[in-house]
Design a protein around this motif. Sequence first.
Motif, mmCIF file in Angstrom:
data_model
loop_
_atom_site.group_PDB
_atom_site.id
_atom_site.type_symbol
_atom_site.label_atom_id
_atom_site.label_comp_id
_atom_site.label_asym_id
_atom_site.label_seq_id
_atom_site.Cartn_x
_atom_site.Cartn_y
_atom_site.Cartn_z
ATOM 1 N N ILE A 63 41.918 18.098 29.008
ATOM 2 C CA ILE A 63 42.487 18.751 27.829
ATOM 3 C C ILE A 63 41.423 18.767 26.738
ATOM 4 O O ILE A 63 40.777 17.753 26.477
ATOM 5 C CB ILE A 63 43.735 18.007 27.334
ATOM 6 C CG1 ILE A 63 44.801 17.957 28.427
ATOM 7 C CG2 ILE A 63 44.305 18.665 26.076
ATOM 8 C CD1 ILE A 63 45.901 16.950 28.155
ATOM 9 N N ALA A 64 41.246 19.926 26.112
ATOM 10 C CA ALA A 64 40.345 20.043 24.967
ATOM 11 C C ALA A 64 41.181 20.287 23.713
ATOM 12 O O ALA A 64 42.098 21.118 23.723
ATOM 13 C CB ALA A 64 39.370 21.198 25.165
ATOM 14 N N VAL A 65 40.886 19.553 22.662
ATOM 15 C CA VAL A 65 41.579 19.739 21.379
ATOM 16 C C VAL A 65 40.533 19.878 20.280
ATOM 17 O O VAL A 65 39.393 19.430 20.429
ATOM 18 C CB VAL A 65 42.520 18.549 21.054
ATOM 19 C CG1 VAL A 65 43.563 18.369 22.150
ATOM 20 C CG2 VAL A 65 41.733 17.256 20.873
ATOM 21 N N PRO A 66 40.877 20.542 19.158
ATOM 22 C CA PRO A 66 39.944 20.595 18.028
ATOM 23 C C PRO A 66 39.622 19.181 17.553
ATOM 24 O O PRO A 66 40.448 18.267 17.701
ATOM 25 C CB PRO A 66 40.728 21.374 16.963
ATOM 26 C CG PRO A 66 41.749 22.155 17.734
ATOM 27 C CD PRO A 66 42.130 21.274 18.889
ATOM 28 N N PRO A 67 38.446 18.949 16.991
ATOM 29 C CA PRO A 67 38.049 17.601 16.571
ATOM 30 C C PRO A 67 39.068 16.907 15.663
ATOM 31 O O PRO A 67 39.270 15.696 15.772
ATOM 32 C CB PRO A 67 36.723 17.836 15.841
ATOM 33 C CG PRO A 67 36.173 19.070 16.473
ATOM 34 C CD PRO A 67 37.361 19.932 16.783
ATOM 35 N N ALA A 68 39.721 17.673 14.784
ATOM 36 C CA ALA A 68 40.705 17.072 13.866
ATOM 37 C C ALA A 68 42.060 16.830 14.527
ATOM 38 O O ALA A 68 42.930 16.182 13.943
ATOM 39 C CB ALA A 68 40.884 17.953 12.637
ATOM 40 N N GLN A 84 48.080 16.624 17.257
ATOM 41 C CA GLN A 84 48.257 15.225 17.664
ATOM 42 C C GLN A 84 48.517 15.125 19.175
ATOM 43 O O GLN A 84 49.491 14.523 19.633
ATOM 44 C CB GLN A 84 49.387 14.564 16.861
ATOM 45 C CG GLN A 84 49.106 14.507 15.364
ATOM 46 C CD GLN A 84 50.174 13.778 14.576
ATOM 47 O OE1 GLN A 84 51.354 13.881 14.883
ATOM 48 N NE2 GLN A 84 49.764 13.044 13.550
ATOM 49 N N VAL A 85 47.607 15.716 19.918
ATOM 50 C CA VAL A 85 47.694 15.705 21.376
ATOM 51 C C VAL A 85 46.851 14.548 21.904
ATOM 52 O O VAL A 85 45.621 14.570 21.834
ATOM 53 C CB VAL A 85 47.196 17.037 21.962
ATOM 54 C CG1 VAL A 85 47.181 16.984 23.489
ATOM 55 C CG2 VAL A 85 48.070 18.191 21.472
ATOM 56 N N THR A 86 47.507 13.545 22.420
ATOM 57 C CA THR A 86 46.799 12.366 22.936
ATOM 58 C C THR A 86 47.112 12.092 24.397
ATOM 59 O O THR A 86 46.447 11.279 25.025
ATOM 60 C CB THR A 86 47.147 11.109 22.116
ATOM 61 O OG1 THR A 86 48.567 10.901 22.177
ATOM 62 C CG2 THR A 86 46.734 11.269 20.659
ATOM 63 N N ASP A 127 46.312 24.277 19.485
ATOM 64 C CA ASP A 127 46.226 22.818 19.350
ATOM 65 C C ASP A 127 45.548 22.172 20.547
ATOM 66 O O ASP A 127 45.031 21.058 20.441
ATOM 67 C CB ASP A 127 47.624 22.218 19.196
ATOM 68 C CG ASP A 127 48.347 22.721 17.960
ATOM 69 O OD1 ASP A 127 47.700 22.802 16.896
ATOM 70 O OD2 ASP A 127 49.554 23.055 18.059
ATOM 71 N N ALA A 128 45.567 22.870 21.675
ATOM 72 C CA ALA A 128 44.984 22.302 22.888
ATOM 73 C C ALA A 128 44.759 23.396 23.920
ATOM 74 O O ALA A 128 45.440 24.425 23.923
ATOM 75 C CB ALA A 128 45.893 21.225 23.477
ATOM 76 N N GLY A 129 43.809 23.151 24.797
ATOM 77 C CA GLY A 129 43.570 24.044 25.924
ATOM 78 C C GLY A 129 43.279 23.207 27.150
ATOM 79 O O GLY A 129 42.694 22.121 27.048
ATOM 80 N N GLY A 150 30.369 19.625 23.495
ATOM 81 C CA GLY A 150 29.887 18.569 22.608
ATOM 82 C C GLY A 150 30.882 18.219 21.512
ATOM 83 O O GLY A 150 32.071 18.017 21.772
ATOM 84 N N ALA A 151 30.402 18.215 20.268
ATOM 85 C CA ALA A 151 31.235 17.807 19.138
ATOM 86 C C ALA A 151 32.204 18.896 18.685
ATOM 87 O O ALA A 151 33.021 18.667 17.792
ATOM 88 C CB ALA A 151 30.352 17.395 17.965
ATOM 89 N N LYS A 152 32.137 20.077 19.309
ATOM 90 C CA LYS A 152 33.002 21.183 18.890
ATOM 91 C C LYS A 152 34.457 20.987 19.326
ATOM 92 O O LYS A 152 35.356 21.637 18.789
ATOM 93 C CB LYS A 152 32.477 22.503 19.434
ATOM 94 C CG LYS A 152 31.116 22.898 18.862
ATOM 95 C CD LYS A 152 30.618 24.182 19.482
ATOM 96 C CE LYS A 152 29.243 24.554 18.957
ATOM 97 N NZ LYS A 152 28.725 25.776 19.620
#
Length: 224
Positions: free
Chosen positions: A86-91, A95-97, A155-157, A168-170
């Motif tokens: 799962i990829a989520v935005p850095p912020a 709230q996908v954990t 919110d997630a992909g 990376g950090a993106k």
Amino acid sequence: MRGTVGVFAAASLQATFTELGADFEGAHPGTKVVFSFGPSSGLASSIVNGAPADVFAAASPTTMDTVVSAGAAVGPTTFAQNAMEIAVPPADPGQVTTLADLARPGVKVALCQAQVPCGATAAAVFAKAQLAVQPVTEEVDVKSVLAKVQLGEVDAGVVYVTDVRAAGAKVRGVPIPADVNASTAYPIAVLSKAPNPVAARAFRELVLSVEGTKALQQAGFSAP
């Protein structure tokens, strides 16, 4: 050995194959590798319909089978595997954990289209986890899903492990538990009507070589 080598390859291979293409050109002066990256299913359709190319690297055996069945390739070899993450935005605005969070009301999820290997593999994950996930968008390939996450449009992909690493950090990665994760195998084949069969075979051998395997594993792919 000289001339152009046309390589059709799954979008998730873009970073690694671009690197290997440069290595190939360096080792074989007078050659040029021209890539077409995209969804495996779309590339397979183009090949079956006569698009000129020398090599096809797909993100699933099923997709490669359509090309082999049409007589457009023979003897594919599996060279790597790729699992989902799962990829989520850095912020992490959603709230996908955990994987289960993707099924939570209000969480905007991007997936690949069902006929694309990354979509089919994500569906296998949800089936194992017994989750019903309703995406807000279904994209043509995994790079498009990743872009939606990077732009903050979702919110997630659900993408490949390799895509999270390459970004990376993106983006931030949320691992999927091994007992419900799924992976897809990557086969490669020289096409039956390859305009440059000698160079095509040489590129295929590079992908299957120790050097090729090392580059793939550094990108996050696992051994077949």
